[in-house]
Design a protein around this motif. Structure first.
Motif, PDB file in Angstrom:
ATOM      1  N   VAL B  35     -38.970  -2.735  -4.482  1.00 48.75           N
ATOM      2  CA  VAL B  35     -40.240  -2.345  -3.876  1.00 48.75           C
ATOM      3  C   VAL B  35     -39.882  -1.455  -2.685  1.00 48.75           C
ATOM      4  O   VAL B  35     -38.958  -1.775  -1.947  1.00 48.75           O
ATOM      5  CB  VAL B  35     -40.990  -3.613  -3.425  1.00 48.75           C
ATOM      6  N   VAL B  36     -40.558  -0.328  -2.516  1.00 48.79           N
ATOM      7  CA  VAL B  36     -40.146   0.600  -1.467  1.00 48.79           C
ATOM      8  C   VAL B  36     -41.032   0.555  -0.228  1.00 48.79           C
ATOM      9  O   VAL B  36     -40.647   1.057   0.819  1.00 48.79           O
ATOM     10  CB  VAL B  36     -40.076   2.055  -1.988  1.00 48.79           C
ATOM     11  N   GLY B  37     -42.211  -0.021  -0.356  1.00 45.05           N
ATOM     12  CA  GLY B  37     -43.080  -0.152   0.817  1.00 45.05           C
ATOM     13  C   GLY B  37     -44.061   0.985   0.948  1.00 45.05           C
ATOM     14  O   GLY B  37     -43.924   2.051   0.347  1.00 45.05           O
ATOM     15  N   GLU B  38     -45.043   0.693   1.780  1.00 47.70           N
ATOM     16  CA  GLU B  38     -46.205   1.547   1.946  1.00 47.70           C
ATOM     17  C   GLU B  38     -45.868   3.004   2.323  1.00 47.70           C
ATOM     18  O   GLU B  38     -46.363   3.947   1.722  1.00 47.70           O
ATOM     19  CB  GLU B  38     -47.038   0.833   3.024  1.00 47.70           C
ATOM     20  N   ILE B  41     -44.349   4.995  -0.510  1.00 48.92           N
ATOM     21  CA  ILE B  41     -45.346   5.297  -1.549  1.00 48.92           C
ATOM     22  C   ILE B  41     -46.190   6.493  -1.103  1.00 48.92           C
ATOM     23  O   ILE B  41     -46.480   7.391  -1.878  1.00 48.92           O
ATOM     24  CB  ILE B  41     -46.264   4.073  -1.813  1.00 48.92           C
ATOM     25  N   ARG B  42     -46.537   6.497   0.175  1.00 50.96           N
ATOM     26  CA  ARG B  42     -47.309   7.631   0.703  1.00 50.96           C
ATOM     27  C   ARG B  42     -46.580   8.949   0.495  1.00 50.96           C
ATOM     28  O   ARG B  42     -47.189   9.982   0.295  1.00 50.96           O
ATOM     29  CB  ARG B  42     -47.553   7.429   2.195  1.00 50.96           C
ATOM     30  N   GLY B  46     -42.359   6.258  -4.844  1.00 53.01           N
ATOM     31  CA  GLY B  46     -42.384   4.985  -5.563  1.00 53.01           C
ATOM     32  C   GLY B  46     -41.268   4.957  -6.588  1.00 53.01           C
ATOM     33  O   GLY B  46     -40.868   5.999  -7.107  1.00 53.01           O
TER      34      GLY B  46
END
Lengths: 744, 236, 186
Positions: B35-38, B41-42, B46
């Protein structure tokens, strides 16, 4: 070889890199370190190191009760998959079900019994042993009058629900209050009340979408979250099968859910008018004598009060379109109408569900393939199915708490501090309760204000059984068994209750006479042995082993039991009132629709990082709370994509990021539930907003169920912006970046 | 019959895909995808090897959404292959799929730049699996480090296991025996996987479907993923 | 499994990449890193001679490493298995007798007995004993003359070249698969 092909050598030449020496980094292991290996003293039976072992069990990530198999190797759970022989989900599993491993291995799990040492809410804890805490709680209960004890639960697995119910019965206290936010969003209680009123049966109806050729969905988001999404997903896949006839699907709801997005046509109905539209369709079918010859005549009385013209005006769907839709439905071979979800959040929810369900009757089509039917009832009272209570019981509990009439409150499988409208004052009530005892896997908002926190096993560490409801045309008793040894000093809440009962003695001990969970579960299964199912066993032990191996017992025969409408239902004209909303229409011009999230359900799984990062299907947003606004409405409010907006209801306000959503009625805004946690571990904490907080506490008049979609709100732009983390490109959204104000 | 021992092929029926994301999480669980985090993703970073793209069609009120699950297309003429300077990505002559050898990868990212499907993910950071989340990791799949390119492998570890089992039992791999994590999870049976070399396999039958098409067919990449066009019923 | 992800820089020459690969010969349950502190407190190590067991006692390799035919890992025998013989068999040598006593104690008390690895694969290699042993690869081919060793020592550097040398000698039809990267690299 096509002329397109480019060789590696050519590319290197082209890029001028061929002659460049480069340093390479690879993933090499540290070669110096010695790894110590340790053989078993006595090896577990039939284990082969490095080989996979699969254990069958039951998923508890939502109440549906799908069968799972878990891959383990070297003593660790590695992967959860659907159990291919389980009739409910037939080897399939949803995103939440897959993510169960992250609950098991969550780094912020509760690992030991906690006892509050500081002020309540200060989160200062001391630890103690299970023996001590059981003694302590038992001593407290022994000296207390039983009506001052309350037990609040979510929709528990059936084995736990039965133990809780018998525990409270033994104490002589009130029935446990079952408040399950997911079931509230599904409209569970209303669906049950509607079948009770229409068919005099409390079982939830099952909709055989698989064999239907026309499906009309009224608010039921059955592909995402509604009741049993994997089973309905399977059915949807079969319905779309192009080897036979491709089924047609039409969705009537104010906001395009993922289910509506997969329909052949989404018809945006103003919030709360779904039932009225169904009523109009029924009226047309009866009046024009559509469907099977003469069948509709029987139901003429139901539609005495329906006025198609008026409904067309209110809903914005023309009479002509309504007629076409009625014809489409009534002329199909296997039409089916499915009510639930968002329409159940309205004050007219119960009547709306009845109006939609009635569509199945008037086309002369129940208890058949591609129709509505009832799944078989449990064979004995040993295997009862448990349903959620009405919300009025929750309100009643809060009142009792506020009045100081509750001294001990148990909370299990629910998070009431997070998931009920704030205005009801659950927290104020809690302050008056002398002893709050919570069971939990990960600390949540409710454990934070508890006195004793009892760390529970995850479903992958304990025993159990479940009778899926809604089920299938077979009776299913799904098995749950430990996949791994418990990671921490946790216990199954059921075992804790058994230990408490043993300590308390008397009536409680008589109601819970079993030494442990396994014995209790084994006694539940005895009635199944003589029935014809997937297991043939002559003795209880063999049955038990096969039951665990297969992941459950299911009956051999399939029964498509038809629900029969009662006389009183047939003789009372259907009536659906126009929806009303809490809040002044001038001050609060928009209607707020909270949306169950495919990732978190009602919010309980916001703790899991896979689900946090999972894009929402229709908006592709992750990690945040957004508010879906029709672009036209947004323009009138001068709101743009990624603006942070204030959503104000008569009961409070939250902030969320605007998402201009083309699939929503202009009068409605939608906010997903699930975020806005102040607890629930590192990935959920302090992220997004909790929409439950600002909801109106109104209840549907007949059932007392929370009308969670009947709140009016006002949306105001703020000057702040926050780009949403989303899969969809932010190009065109990120104005600052385009103007060169931001790097990258 | 192709030149490969097995010609692994995936069929994605867009008429059945609901966009529910079960495959996405199944893939993430099976393949140790972090999981790469918010914030990442922005930035569009991802790591999910399989994503579901959503397209709007029409305008309110006559609007509908289409979902397309997108993973590495395992192209026959893979644009990513020739640009790798270190042979970290190549075409398997056994399975006919496009293989990424992580410990060879040096992170030039040429492959990702050359992929028309945006199917390749780059590890900008070392993956984080705070203990005990690491207990879940699939022992059959490497955890990739910072600086490594990765992508969908058609769950090659499952193919490898199935081959070993079949060999030990002295038979060939049966149709349906190898199921990638995505196809196994898919509630609507939208993803079907198998060997195109076997004329009786489910994929061979579906590959002939008139609704079949490949993504960006005009590029000549010849993907091993065949999509079946979404259906259409005209409703009022 | 192994959480070590130290990165090393390797020199690239031409298009040939050399990566050191070490293959485990003994692997069973690898102890996870968080357990290491515990090991030092409670675990014991015992000397063990392959020579005595295979030559004097004439025990077949597969008796102890029983899953080599059936599973990817060859298995270290459980203490339970040691006790099949050692509950009745003892020896004259004092030292050895003491060790056997210790083994019995460990078994009876459920102590953890630990062995250092000699051959070990890195995280990115998939190796299966089953695939090799079933295809007639002898234990000695990779592990050397273990039957003559008192203490197992590493005799083969199991690098990729070592694997490929053998893979390339196999029947021609199998070679494409045996030299395909994805066959061994995960």
């Amino acid at each position: 070889m096509s002329s397109y092909e480019l060789s590696r050598r050519e590319f290197l030449k082209l890029s001028g890199l061929g002659a460049t020496a480069a340093l390479i980094s690879g993933c090499t292991a540290n070669l110096q370190k010695t790894v110590w290996m340790e053989p078993y003293v006595t090896p577990p039976e039939e284990t082969l190191p490095g080989e996979d072992f699969w254990f069958a069990s039951t998923c508890r990530m939502c109440p549906a009760g799908c069968g799972i198999v878990v891959r383990t190797s070297n003593g660790r759970a590695r992967k959860i998959e659907g159990n291919a022989s389980h009739p409910l989900n037939q080897g399939k599993l949803c995103a939440r079900g897959q993510a169960g491993l992250q609950l098991l291995y969550h780094p912020d799990r509760l690992t030991q019994v906690l006892k509050r040492t500081g002020e309540r809410g200060s989160k200062q804890w001391g630890t103690t042993s299970w023996e001590q805490i059981v003694d302590e709680i038992a001593a407290e209960l022994a000296n207390m009058s039983s009506e001052r004890v309350a037990f609040l639960t979510g929709r528990l697995p059936d084995y736990q629900a039965m133990l809780v119910s018998r525990f409270m019965d033994g104490l002589g206290g009130e029935k446990p209050i079952v408040y399950d936010a997911q079931s509230v969003l599904d409209g569970y209680v209303l669906l049950q009340a509607a079948t009770q009123a229409m068919f005099d049966d409390k079982r939830l109806p099952v909709f055989d979408i698989a064999q239907a050729d026309v499906v009309f969905g009224f608010g039921a988001n059955f592909l995402e979250t509604w009741l049993s999404p994997v089973a309905y997903g399977l059915a949807y896949g079969a319905m779309r099968s192009q080897s036979g006839i491709r089924g047609t699907m039409v969705s009537f709801e104010p906001r395009m859910s993922m289910t509506a997005a997969n329909s052949d046509r989404w018809i945006p109905v103003p919030a709360g008018y779904e039932g009225l539209v169904a009523l109009a369709l029924g009226k047309i079918i009866v009046d024009e004598r559509l469907g099977h010859d003469g069948v509709a005549d029987k139901y003429r009385a139901l539609y005495k009060k329906a006025d198609v013209g008026a409904i067309a005006e209110q809903s914005g769907i023309s009479v002509e379109q309504l007629r076409k839709l009625a014809h489409l439905f009534a002329t199909a071979h296997h039409p089916i109408a499915v009510p639930g979800g968002v329409l159940a959040g309205q004050l007219n929810g119960l009547d709306a569900i009845k109006a939609v369900t009635a569509l199945n009757l008037i086309v002369g089509h129940t208890g058949d393939h591609g129709a509505i039917f009832l799944s078989p009832a449990p064979p004995s009272r040993d295997l009862m199915q448990f349903s959620p209570s009405s919300f009025s019981e929750m309100i009643n509990l809060i009142e009792r708490m506020k009045a100081g009439k509750v001294d001990v409150l148990f909370v299990l499988g629910a998070n009431p501090v997070y998931e009920i409208p704030e205005v009801l004052g659950f927290v104020d009530g809690l302050a008056k309760v002398k002893r709050v005892i919570s069971f939990a896997v990960i600390p949540d908002e409710t454990t934070a204000v508890s006195d004793i926190v009892l760390p529970a096993h995850t479903y992958l560490e304990t025993w159990g059984y479940e009778l899926p409801n809604p089920g299938k045309q077979q009776l299913i008793v799904s098995a749950q068994q430990p996949i791994v040894r418990p990671l921490y000093d946790t216990r199954d809440p059921g075992d804790v209750l058994l230990a408490l009962a043993d300590k308390l003695g008397g009536q409680v001990a008589r109601r819970l006479p079993w030494p442990n969970l396994v014995t209790f579960i084994q006694t539940r299964l005895t009635s199944l042995q003589i029935l014809s199912g997937n297991i043939t066993a002559n003795d209880a032990e063999t049955f038990w082993i096969h039951w665990l191996q297969s992941g459950g017992w299911w009956s051999q025969d399939t029964v498509w039991e038809s629900p029969n409408p009662t006389e009183s239902f047939l003789n009372t004209p259907l009536q659906v009132n126009e929806p009303t909303f809490d809040g002044d229409a001038e001050k609060f011009p928009l209607q707020l629709l909270p949306v169950a999230s495919v990732a978190f359900g009602d919010g309980r799984h916001a703790s899991l990082p896979w689900l946090q990062e999972m894009p929402d299907p229709t908006t592709t947003v992750s990690w945040d709370t957004w508010v879906e606004i029709n672009p036209q409405t947004a323009a009138s409010l001068d709101i743009q994509d990624s603006d942070i907006v204030k959503i104000r209801s008569p009961y409070g306000e939250i902030e969320a990021v605007a998402y201009l959503y083309p699939g929503i009625h202009p009068n409605v805004i939608a906010v997903p539930v699930g975020q806005g946690h102040t607890e629930l571990g590192r990935w959920a904490q302090n992220r997004g907003a909790n929409v439950w907080r600002i909801l109106s506490p109104q209840t549907e008049p007949e059932t007392g169920q929370l009308a969670w979609a009947a709140t009016r709100v006002k949306v105001e732009a703020t000057t702040k912006r926050r780009l949403l983390p989303r899969l969809e490109s932010n190009i065109g959204v990120d104005r600052a970046r385009e103007k060169g104000h931001l790097p990258g | 019959m192709s030149k490969y021992e097995h010609h692994w092929t995936m069929i994605v029926d867009l008429d059945k895909c609901t966009g529910c994301q079960a495959c996405v999480i199944a893939c993430q669980a099976e393949n140790n995808i972090p999981v790469v985090g918010e914030d990442e993703i922005r930035k569009g970073r991802g790591m999910q090897w399989l994503r579901i793209e959503r397209y709007w069609e029409g305008e309110y009120p006559n609007i509908r959404a289409r979902f397309i699950p997108l993973m590495c297309q395992q192209c026959e003429n893979a644009p990513c292959e020739p640009v790798c300077p270190v042979f970290a990505t190549y075409h398997s002559e056994v399975d006919g799929i496009n293989v990424q050898v992580y410990n060879r990868c040096i992170g030039t990212r040429y492959c990702a730049n050359n992929c028309p499907y945006i199917a390749r993910m780059f590890n900008w950071f070392d993956p984080q699996f705070p203990e005990p989340l690491n207990e879940q990791l699939n022992p059959d799949v490497t955890v990739r480090q910072r600086g490594i390119m990765e992508k969908c492998t058609f769950c090659i570890q499952r193919i490898r296991r199935a081959r070993e089992t079949a060999e030990a039992e002295g038979r060939s791999i049966r149709d349906g025996e190898v199921q990638p994590a995505c196809g196994q999870a898919c509630p609507t049976n939208a993803i079907i996987f198998g060997d195109l070399n076997d004329p009786n396999s489910q994929v061979s039958r579906l590959a002939a479907n008139r609704r079949g098409f490949r993504l960006l067919e005009e590029l000549g990449t010849e993907p091993a993923v065949i999509y079946l066009k979404g259906g259409e019923s005209n409703v009022i | 499994m192994s959480e070590t992800r130290d990165r090393r820089l390797l020199l690239w020459s031409g298009a040939v990449l050399t990566i050191v690969v070490i293959i485990t010969g003994l692997a069973l349950v690898q102890i996870e890193p968080e357990d290491e502190t515990k090991i030092n407190q409670t675990a014991v190590t015992l000397p063990f001679s392959h020579e005595v067991h295979t030559q004097k006692a004439e025990i077949d390799c597969l008796f102890c490493h029983s899953s080599a035919l059936r599973a990817p890992q060859a298995t270290l025998p459980s203490l339970n298995k040691c006790m099949i013989c050692h509950s009745s068999i003892t020896v004259e040598d004092d030292n050895a007798r003491q060790n056997i006593e210790q083994l019995k104690q460990a078994y009876e008390n459920g102590w953890r007995v630990q062995w250092p690895d000699v051959y070990r694969q890195p995280d990115f290699v998939y190796f299966s004993h089953r695939a090799h042993v079933n295809n007639g690869v002898s234990c000695q081919k990779c592990h050397g003359d273990v039957q003559n060793m008192t203490l197992v020592e590493k005799v083969v550097d199991m690098d990729m070249g070592f694997c490929l040398d053998c893979h390339q000698e196999q029947p021609e039809a199998d070679i494409p698969r045996l030299i395909d990267c994805a066959t061994c690299h995960k």
